[in-house]
Motif scaffolding. Sequence first.
Motif, PDB file in Angstrom:
ATOM      1  N   ALA A   2       0.826  -1.205   0.000  1.00  0.00           N
ATOM      2  CA  ALA A   2       0.000   0.000   0.000  1.00  0.00           C
ATOM      3  C   ALA A   2       0.860   1.254   0.000  1.00  0.00           C
ATOM      4  CB  ALA A   2      -0.910   0.003   1.225  1.00  0.00           C
ATOM      5  N   SER A   3       0.291   2.325  -0.584  1.00  0.00           N
ATOM      6  CA  SER A   3       0.938   3.635  -0.555  1.00  0.00           C
ATOM      7  C   SER A   3       0.271   4.460   0.528  1.00  0.00           C
ATOM      8  CB  SER A   3       0.792   4.317  -1.917  1.00  0.00           C
ATOM      9  OG  SER A   3       1.136   5.677  -1.820  1.00  0.00           O
ATOM     10  N   PHE A   4       0.997   4.754   1.593  1.00  0.00           N
ATOM     11  CA  PHE A   4       0.412   5.502   2.706  1.00  0.00           C
ATOM     12  C   PHE A   4      -0.096   6.880   2.270  1.00  0.00           C
ATOM     13  CE2 PHE A   4       3.349   3.056   5.856  1.00  0.00           C
ATOM     14  CZ  PHE A   4       2.643   1.892   5.588  1.00  0.00           C
ATOM     15  N   PRO A   5       0.647   7.645   1.438  1.00  0.00           N
ATOM     16  CA  PRO A   5       0.126   8.948   1.009  1.00  0.00           C
ATOM     17  C   PRO A   5      -1.179   8.834   0.226  1.00  0.00           C
ATOM     18  CG  PRO A   5       2.483   8.848   0.636  1.00  0.00           C
ATOM     19  CD  PRO A   5       2.049   7.464   1.009  1.00  0.00           C
ATOM     20  N   GLU A 177       3.432   7.769   9.335  1.00  0.00           N
ATOM     21  CA  GLU A 177       3.906   6.443   8.946  1.00  0.00           C
ATOM     22  C   GLU A 177       3.491   5.392   9.971  1.00  0.00           C
ATOM     23  OE1 GLU A 177       7.501   4.729   6.403  1.00  0.00           O
ATOM     24  OE2 GLU A 177       8.106   6.123   7.976  1.00  0.00           O
ATOM     25  N   GLY A 178       3.458   5.775  11.240  1.00  0.00           N
ATOM     26  CA  GLY A 178       2.993   4.842  12.265  1.00  0.00           C
ATOM     27  C   GLY A 178       1.561   4.416  12.017  1.00  0.00           C
ATOM     28  N   CYS A 179       0.703   5.376  11.643  1.00  0.00           N
ATOM     29  CA  CYS A 179      -0.692   5.048  11.321  1.00  0.00           C
ATOM     30  C   CYS A 179      -0.770   4.113  10.127  1.00  0.00           C
ATOM     31  CB  CYS A 179      -1.474   6.327  11.023  1.00  0.00           C
ATOM     32  SG  CYS A 179      -1.840   7.330  12.472  1.00  0.00           S
ATOM     33  N   GLY A 180       0.030   4.391   9.097  1.00  0.00           N
ATOM     34  CA  GLY A 180       0.016   3.557   7.901  1.00  0.00           C
ATOM     35  C   GLY A 180       0.397   2.124   8.202  1.00  0.00           C
ATOM     36  N   ILE A 181       1.403   1.937   9.055  1.00  0.00           N
ATOM     37  CA  ILE A 181       1.839   0.583   9.420  1.00  0.00           C
ATOM     38  C   ILE A 181       0.731  -0.148  10.169  1.00  0.00           C
ATOM     39  CG2 ILE A 181       3.439  -0.703  10.896  1.00  0.00           C
ATOM     40  CD1 ILE A 181       5.562   1.419  10.192  1.00  0.00           C
ATOM     41  N   LEU A 182       0.096   0.531  11.113  1.00  0.00           N
ATOM     42  CA  LEU A 182      -0.960  -0.105  11.905  1.00  0.00           C
ATOM     43  C   LEU A 182      -2.185  -0.431  11.056  1.00  0.00           C
ATOM     44  CD1 LEU A 182      -0.765   2.000  15.201  1.00  0.00           C
ATOM     45  CD2 LEU A 182      -0.020  -0.367  14.867  1.00  0.00           C
ATOM     46  N   ALA A 209     -10.050   5.826  14.212  1.00  0.00           N
ATOM     47  CA  ALA A 209      -9.231   6.927  14.726  1.00  0.00           C
ATOM     48  C   ALA A 209      -7.893   6.993  13.998  1.00  0.00           C
ATOM     49  CB  ALA A 209      -9.009   6.751  16.227  1.00  0.00           C
ATOM     50  N   LEU A 210      -7.314   5.821  13.688  1.00  0.00           N
ATOM     51  CA  LEU A 210      -6.039   5.791  12.970  1.00  0.00           C
ATOM     52  C   LEU A 210      -6.174   6.411  11.582  1.00  0.00           C
ATOM     53  CD1 LEU A 210      -4.702   2.233  13.915  1.00  0.00           C
ATOM     54  CD2 LEU A 210      -3.711   4.422  14.592  1.00  0.00           C
ATOM     55  N   SER A 211      -7.305   6.136  10.911  1.00  0.00           N
ATOM     56  CA  SER A 211      -7.521   6.711   9.577  1.00  0.00           C
ATOM     57  C   SER A 211      -7.595   8.230   9.640  1.00  0.00           C
ATOM     58  CB  SER A 211      -8.816   6.155   8.966  1.00  0.00           C
ATOM     59  OG  SER A 211      -8.707   4.766   8.750  1.00  0.00           O
ATOM     60  N   VAL A 212      -8.285   8.735  10.672  1.00  0.00           N
ATOM     61  CA  VAL A 212      -8.397  10.188  10.833  1.00  0.00           C
ATOM     62  C   VAL A 212      -7.025  10.798  11.119  1.00  0.00           C
ATOM     63  CG1 VAL A 212      -9.349  12.028  12.276  1.00  0.00           C
ATOM     64  CG2 VAL A 212     -10.796  10.108  11.578  1.00  0.00           C
ATOM     65  N   ALA A 217      -2.331  13.954   9.938  1.00  0.00           N
ATOM     66  CA  ALA A 217      -0.864  14.033   9.994  1.00  0.00           C
ATOM     67  C   ALA A 217      -0.286  14.318   8.611  1.00  0.00           C
ATOM     68  CB  ALA A 217      -0.289  12.736  10.555  1.00  0.00           C
ATOM     69  N   TYR A 218      -0.850  13.663   7.589  1.00  0.00           N
ATOM     70  CA  TYR A 218      -0.331  13.871   6.228  1.00  0.00           C
ATOM     71  C   TYR A 218      -0.564  15.300   5.768  1.00  0.00           C
ATOM     72  CZ  TYR A 218       0.266  13.570   1.193  1.00  0.00           C
ATOM     73  OH  TYR A 218       0.674  13.801  -0.103  1.00  0.00           O
ATOM     74  N   TRP A 219      -1.809  15.769   5.886  1.00  0.00           N
ATOM     75  CA  TRP A 219      -2.121  17.102   5.366  1.00  0.00           C
ATOM     76  C   TRP A 219      -1.422  18.202   6.167  1.00  0.00           C
ATOM     77  CZ3 TRP A 219      -3.649  17.735   0.697  1.00  0.00           C
ATOM     78  CH2 TRP A 219      -4.404  16.746   0.062  1.00  0.00           C
ATOM     79  N   LEU A 220      -1.304  18.011   7.464  1.00  0.00           N
ATOM     80  CA  LEU A 220      -0.561  18.999   8.257  1.00  0.00           C
ATOM     81  C   LEU A 220       0.915  18.997   7.867  1.00  0.00           C
ATOM     82  CD1 LEU A 220      -2.087  18.675  11.853  1.00  0.00           C
ATOM     83  CD2 LEU A 220      -2.390  20.541  10.209  1.00  0.00           C
ATOM     84  N   HIS A 221       1.445  17.810   7.580  1.00  0.00           N
ATOM     85  CA  HIS A 221       2.845  17.715   7.151  1.00  0.00           C
ATOM     86  C   HIS A 221       3.041  18.452   5.823  1.00  0.00           C
ATOM     87  CE1 HIS A 221       6.840  15.737   6.949  1.00  0.00           C
ATOM     88  NE2 HIS A 221       6.639  15.796   5.636  1.00  0.00           N
ATOM     89  N   ILE A 222       2.134  18.235   4.886  1.00  0.00           N
ATOM     90  CA  ILE A 222       2.235  18.892   3.576  1.00  0.00           C
ATOM     91  C   ILE A 222       2.121  20.405   3.724  1.00  0.00           C
ATOM     92  CG2 ILE A 222       1.065  19.219   1.362  1.00  0.00           C
ATOM     93  CD1 ILE A 222       2.735  16.656   1.533  1.00  0.00           C
ATOM     94  N   LEU A 223       1.138  20.863   4.507  1.00  0.00           N
ATOM     95  CA  LEU A 223       0.973  22.304   4.711  1.00  0.00           C
ATOM     96  C   LEU A 223       2.204  22.904   5.387  1.00  0.00           C
ATOM     97  CD1 LEU A 223      -2.770  22.439   5.838  1.00  0.00           C
ATOM     98  CD2 LEU A 223      -1.816  23.332   3.697  1.00  0.00           C
ATOM     99  N   ALA A 224       2.732  22.215   6.395  1.00  0.00           N
ATOM    100  CA  ALA A 224       3.928  22.705   7.093  1.00  0.00           C
ATOM    101  C   ALA A 224       5.125  22.754   6.141  1.00  0.00           C
ATOM    102  CB  ALA A 224       4.242  21.815   8.289  1.00  0.00           C
ATOM    103  N   PHE A 225       5.210  21.753   5.263  1.00  0.00           N
ATOM    104  CA  PHE A 225       6.312  21.712   4.295  1.00  0.00           C
ATOM    105  C   PHE A 225       6.278  22.936   3.384  1.00  0.00           C
ATOM    106  CE2 PHE A 225       7.595  20.638  -0.069  1.00  0.00           C
ATOM    107  CZ  PHE A 225       8.931  20.323   0.127  1.00  0.00           C
ATOM    108  N   PHE A 226       5.110  23.267   2.852  1.00  0.00           N
ATOM    109  CA  PHE A 226       5.022  24.399   1.929  1.00  0.00           C
ATOM    110  C   PHE A 226       5.121  25.742   2.657  1.00  0.00           C
ATOM    111  CE2 PHE A 226       3.042  21.287  -1.093  1.00  0.00           C
ATOM    112  CZ  PHE A 226       3.965  21.461  -2.114  1.00  0.00           C
ATOM    113  N   VAL A 227       4.617  25.811   3.879  1.00  0.00           N
ATOM    114  CA  VAL A 227       4.810  27.030   4.677  1.00  0.00           C
ATOM    115  C   VAL A 227       6.297  27.239   4.943  1.00  0.00           C
ATOM    116  CG1 VAL A 227       4.456  28.056   6.960  1.00  0.00           C
ATOM    117  CG2 VAL A 227       2.530  27.031   5.745  1.00  0.00           C
ATOM    118  N   PHE A 228       6.974  26.167   5.315  1.00  0.00           N
ATOM    119  CA  PHE A 228       8.417  26.219   5.568  1.00  0.00           C
ATOM    120  C   PHE A 228       9.163  26.697   4.321  1.00  0.00           C
ATOM    121  CE2 PHE A 228      12.550  23.945   5.518  1.00  0.00           C
ATOM    122  CZ  PHE A 228      13.128  24.507   6.641  1.00  0.00           C
ATOM    123  N   LEU A 229       8.802  26.150   3.165  1.00  0.00           N
ATOM    124  CA  LEU A 229       9.452  26.532   1.912  1.00  0.00           C
ATOM    125  C   LEU A 229       9.301  28.025   1.652  1.00  0.00           C
ATOM    126  CD1 LEU A 229      10.863  25.618  -0.746  1.00  0.00           C
ATOM    127  CD2 LEU A 229       8.563  25.335  -1.711  1.00  0.00           C
TER     128      LEU A 229
END
Length: 677
Positions: A2-5, A177-182, A209-212, A217-229
């Motif tokens: 599976a692709s976690f993203p 990634e922890g959620c994806g593994i579980l 809850a893991l799906s949520v 976590a993914y969308w916050l990571h992406i938003l933080a990445f682009f804000v950081f950039l």
Amino acid sequence: MASFPSLAVQGDAGISGYVSMWIIAIVALTVFAFIIRSRIELLLAGQKDPRFSNLKQRFLDLIEFGFIQKRQPRYLWAGVIHIMIFWGFVVLGLRSLDLVTEGLGIPIFRPFMQSPLGLFYNSIKDVFELIVLIACIWAILRRAIVKPERYEGSHTAEAYLVLGLISFLMISDMLFEGCGILLTGDGTGEWLPAAWIGILFLPKNSPGALSVILCIAYWLHILAFFVFLNLLPLFKHFHIITALPNVFFRKQNKGEIKPARYGVDDIFDLETLGVEKIEDFTWKHILDLYTCTECGRCTDNCPANAIGRPLSPKQLTIKLRDHAYEKYPIIPSRNLDKEGEGATPMVGGIIGLDELWSCTTCGACEEECPVFIEYIDKIIDMRRHVLETSQNPKTFNQILMYVEKTGNPFGKPAVKRADWVKEQEIEDVKILKEGDRVDVLYYVDGYASFDPRSQEIAAAIVRGLKLAGMDFGILGKLEKDTGHQVRRMGEEGLFQVLVEENTETLSNIDFKWIVTTDPHAYNALKKDYPESYKVFHYSQFFLSLVETGLLRPNRAVEKSDLYTYHDPCYLGRHNGIYHEPRRLLTSIPDLRLVEMDRSRDRSFCCGGGDVMLWHEIEQEEMRMAEKRVHMALETGANVMVTACPFCLMHFEDAIKTGGLEDKIRVVDLMELFMSTF
């Protein structure tokens, strides 16, 4: 597998998740391009600066200083933190690209990530996520608790924000990634320490809850990445983008001063001389402003700053950068007058004149900077403008007039330039004239020709040459000062005249080698003159005579004396001559040598051999030479040795005025060496 993203992007939204990702990416990259536009505009406004020569060496330097980060551990723990974060960025860059491209529906990295090599990368990636997180927390605590003095005046809030964002990126990816593994069971057989730590904080028995959490976590990571950039070009952390290019385009020839304008052969063709406004700097010097990390290493090692002069290399860069960003804002304003009429002038206003004259051009700041920011050329370029507009200290006028009319700063007639030979009671010294031939041309220069104390050093050099049976001569009235001090004061026109006259004189003498008294003349002839001469400082030349057996010290020094050697700036830092003076010293029987804490490339300037000879800065708390003498005393030494007449003058004065004659004395290396015969 599976692709976690894709799980996070598709979720319950289906195709709309990919649309959202495209919208976020397009908006973020558009904003980034808009911000970068103003930074590129300023770079393009800068002057020419040829930095594409010697590409092989530049790539080697990029590996050594850019990727290996060789200069970082000079401040051990701060350097370790930075190396951890830097290499984390290098390793995790692929992870960021994978998360973004998967979210865009173009999983170009998926085949690699699911290959055996990709599985290995995932383990390494997890290790570096933990390393970066630890380094960021460590850096935050250092700033908040230890509070190193060199950080004073830096943009601390920006540092906390960026370190916090980087930490958030690490934590959000660990949870994602922890959620994806579980949820999928994929990765349970891999070594993923960061994900395992993330799993400790997740509800393992609640798939909903893991799906949520996975999506959040993914969308916050992406938003933080682009804000950081998009924050990078706004803050000092722009160096994350510009540091490697700045290292690649670094100045390769220490001690050299840039011309008034690259591509201009005759400076008298220029309408103005020096740097008056930000656009007068070269594009590389503007790139320097973008690249400053505000680490404060430059100021921490600046001798002028250490004794209370109004110069902080870090603050000079910050002020120039703030001024540049004000003139070239992210959002252009029609009311902005880029010429700055009526505004505070950059030179003499934003950058104070005393700041410029406080610098001794010792190079300590440039030696310490991990991203190779250049300070000396900027300061001298601004000094050129100050002299061009007659804002220089009035004491300079007479000195420069003397040099122009007589070829020396004392105003002594050229016909008296060789009188020191008789005054020092030396016989049979050949005074050269046009067409003469010698093996060694001894270039005495101004101070050793006319200053009584420096003449004694010149006499020792001549006696050494005679003792070794060398065929040598001096130029006498044909010699003029090399112009080293004149150029660094900012008088480029007079320097060019001296170069032209001295070059013509040297072209009419047949010689193999030039030997100089002081490091400044050595540096000028080697680095500032267009001709390629075989130039040696006397310490280099006499060491070669010892090693070839032409000279051999046979008289031991007092065993009770303990010696320490001071590295002159223009012999050491600017020309890398550290071993030769020490080897010449240790050739003397029974000589015991100890090192000061600040030695070799971290040597502490004596006070300088140019501006400070003729201009005093009122804000000094103590003299540089006095501070340096106390450093020598801390070693337990009672004899201080140097190989520069200007250092000798400063130290002798400091010892006398400080009442330290019964504790320590200073000697010139050549005089000490010749005392052993």
